[in-house]
Scaffold this active site. Structure first.
Site, PDB file in Angstrom:
ATOM      1  N   THR A   1      -0.081   1.178   6.193  1.00  0.00           N
ATOM      2  CA  THR A   1       0.178   0.097   5.250  1.00  0.00           C
ATOM      3  C   THR A   1       0.415  -1.175   6.055  1.00  0.00           C
ATOM      4  OG1 THR A   1       1.643  -0.715   3.491  1.00  0.00           O
ATOM      5  CG2 THR A   1       2.655   0.664   5.175  1.00  0.00           C
ATOM      6  N   GLY A   2       0.067  -2.314   5.498  1.00  0.00           N
ATOM      7  CA  GLY A   2       0.239  -3.565   6.227  1.00  0.00           C
ATOM      8  C   GLY A   2      -0.855  -4.551   5.898  1.00  0.00           C
ATOM      9  N   HIS A   3      -1.083  -5.485   6.808  1.00  0.00           N
ATOM     10  CA  HIS A   3      -2.135  -6.484   6.608  1.00  0.00           C
ATOM     11  C   HIS A   3      -3.493  -5.826   6.772  1.00  0.00           C
ATOM     12  CE1 HIS A   3      -4.732  -9.971   7.919  1.00  0.00           C
ATOM     13  NE2 HIS A   3      -4.294 -10.341   6.724  1.00  0.00           N
ATOM     14  N   GLY A   4      -4.212  -5.706   5.660  1.00  0.00           N
ATOM     15  CA  GLY A   4      -5.419  -4.891   5.629  1.00  0.00           C
ATOM     16  C   GLY A   4      -6.480  -5.262   6.628  1.00  0.00           C
TER      17      GLY A   4
ATOM     18  N   ARG B   1     -13.423  -7.784  -2.467  1.00  0.00           N
ATOM     19  CA  ARG B   1     -12.805  -7.648  -1.147  1.00  0.00           C
ATOM     20  C   ARG B   1     -12.444  -6.189  -0.877  1.00  0.00           C
ATOM     21  NH1 ARG B   1      -7.379  -5.773   0.550  1.00  0.00           N
ATOM     22  NH2 ARG B   1      -7.036  -6.625   2.634  1.00  0.00           N
ATOM     23  N   VAL B   2     -12.756  -5.718   0.311  1.00  0.00           N
ATOM     24  CA  VAL B   2     -12.400  -4.368   0.739  1.00  0.00           C
ATOM     25  C   VAL B   2     -11.540  -4.483   1.982  1.00  0.00           C
ATOM     26  CG1 VAL B   2     -13.240  -2.120   1.513  1.00  0.00           C
ATOM     27  CG2 VAL B   2     -14.557  -3.435  -0.178  1.00  0.00           C
ATOM     28  N   GLY B   3     -10.360  -3.903   1.942  1.00  0.00           N
ATOM     29  CA  GLY B   3      -9.475  -3.904   3.102  1.00  0.00           C
ATOM     30  C   GLY B   3      -9.572  -2.599   3.864  1.00  0.00           C
ATOM     31  N   ASP B   4      -8.482  -2.240   4.514  1.00  0.00           N
ATOM     32  CA  ASP B   4      -8.491  -1.048   5.355  1.00  0.00           C
ATOM     33  C   ASP B   4      -8.361   0.243   4.548  1.00  0.00           C
ATOM     34  OD1 ASP B   4      -5.679  -1.946   4.812  1.00  0.00           O
ATOM     35  OD2 ASP B   4      -5.223  -0.059   5.813  1.00  0.00           O
TER      36      ASP B   4
ATOM     37  N   THR C   1       0.871  -1.174   0.000  1.00  0.00           N
ATOM     38  CA  THR C   1       0.000   0.000   0.000  1.00  0.00           C
ATOM     39  C   THR C   1       0.904   1.218   0.000  1.00  0.00           C
ATOM     40  OG1 THR C   1      -1.741  -1.145   1.264  1.00  0.00           O
ATOM     41  CG2 THR C   1      -1.801   1.245   1.253  1.00  0.00           C
TER      42      THR C   1
END
Length: 350
Positions: free
Chosen positions: A262-265, A240-243, A212
């Site tokens: 940024t990272g694991h959503g 799919r929707v992440g953060d 990200t």
């Protein structure tokens, strides 16, 4: 107030062969953002949009041109912008065929009564405001294909041939299932039994790449702004929707501080990590922005086991670039100063 721009690339175990490109890409974006900020009338919002557009143009990063692919071989991107006054925000999610999702997110904030547009609605809005749409293959690069699908052998051309023959031209779900049975995902190390297995349902976040990009800025008037953009997780389920496009998760700004993550959503989303970091600044006056960012990431890890990174600026122009992954590319530019880093503890002039 001294105008400042800070940007991040990706927070993950960045291979040594990628380091030079990630350093150069984040430095270029920070300079581009500061150049926009230094223009007469340049705002923090102009700066973060310009910086993120620069990263969306860079195929090394998973955003814009270079976004990873879904399990069906399509590109779905997310982006958000936010401005500190009155917590204004705009975002798009699951958007396709747009070169700069961050600019579309800004248009959502400034030209609609809404905060988020999704999928076809976002694409229709882009057409309505005259934003050019790209052919799907224009957003797909060597990096995005190889991040999304890993095979034992094959060049970029072979990957593209496989993509066109086996995914785009698949007759039905059975064709897709046969194709995915022969794929080896880097995060799994085995050929999945069916293409649905490409998406992990484990509660333990993966240790692989978390791609990200984002930027945070403060202008001479003291206005704070932030932006975040991503192609999401490789091999994700469509829709799919992440953060990243969610206010408080992938980005957050109020009158006190602004933040991009940024990272694991899924972990960042569950922990509302950006809102948490800004809230710590808000409610613990003695806490520095670096301490607030680090505490927010620690709380996320304790809650979810997920890892990531945060860039942040407060209303005094104090900056943070914290991460609990092995690497996060970042760069910062203010008047007379340019700093960057990638590994823990790095803080160099450039």
């Amino acid at each position: 107030m001294k105008p400042t721009v800070i940007v991040h690339g990706d927070a993950f175990n960045i291979p040594e062969s990628f380091v030079a490109r990630y350093r150069a890409g984040t430095q270029e974006a920070a300079v581009a953002g500061y150049t926009a900020l230094a223009q007469p009338g340049g705002s923090a919002l102009d700066a973060v949009e310009c910086a993120v557009k620069c990263l969306e143009n860079n195929p090394a990063f998973n955003a814009g041109c270079g976004s990873v692919l879904t399990e069906l071989g399509t590109v779905e991107m997310d982006a958000i912008v936010a401005v500190g006054d009155h917590c204004r925000t705009g975002a798009v999610t699951c958007v396709r065929d747009v070169a700069h999702p961050v600019s579309l997110a800004r248009a959502v904030m400034e030209r609609t009564p809404h905060c988020v547009l999704a999928g076809e609605g976002a694409v229709r809005f882009a057409e309505k405001i005259g934003m050019p749409l790209l052919a799907p293959m224009q957003l797909i690069t060597q990096e995005s294909v190889c991040k999304s699908f890993s095979q034992d052998t094959g060049t970029y051309s072979a990957h593209i041939e496989t993509y066109m023959n086996s995914i785009v031209n698949a007759k039905d779900a059975t064709d897709l299932e046969t194709f995915y049975k022969n794929l080896v995902k880097p995060s799994h190390g085995i050929a999945p039994a069916n293409y649905g297995d490409l998406v992990s349902t484990s509660d333990t976040p993966p240790d692989g790449g978390h791609d990200t990009v984002g930027a945070v800025a403060i202008d001479s008037a003291g206005m704070l702004a932030c932006a975040t953009s991503t192609g999401g997780m490789p091999g994700k389920m469509p829709g799919r929707v992440g953060d990243s496009p969610l206010f408080g998760c992938g980005a957050y700004a109020n009158s006190l501080a602004a933040c991009s993550s940024t990272g694991h959503g899924e972990s960042l989303l569950r922990a509302t990590v950006c809102r948490d970091a800004v809230s710590l600044v808000e409610h613990e006056p003695g806490l520095s922005v670096a301490e607030a960012a680090a505490k927010s990431l620690e709380a996320m890890f304790d809650l979810t086991g997920g890892r990531g990174g945060i860039i942040m600026l407060d209303k005094a122009g104090n900056a943070a670039h914290e991460f609990n992954t092995s690497s996060m590319a970042w760069a910062m530019v203010s008047e007379g100063e340019r700093r960057c880093g990638l590994r823990p503890g790095e803080d160099y002039l450039f």
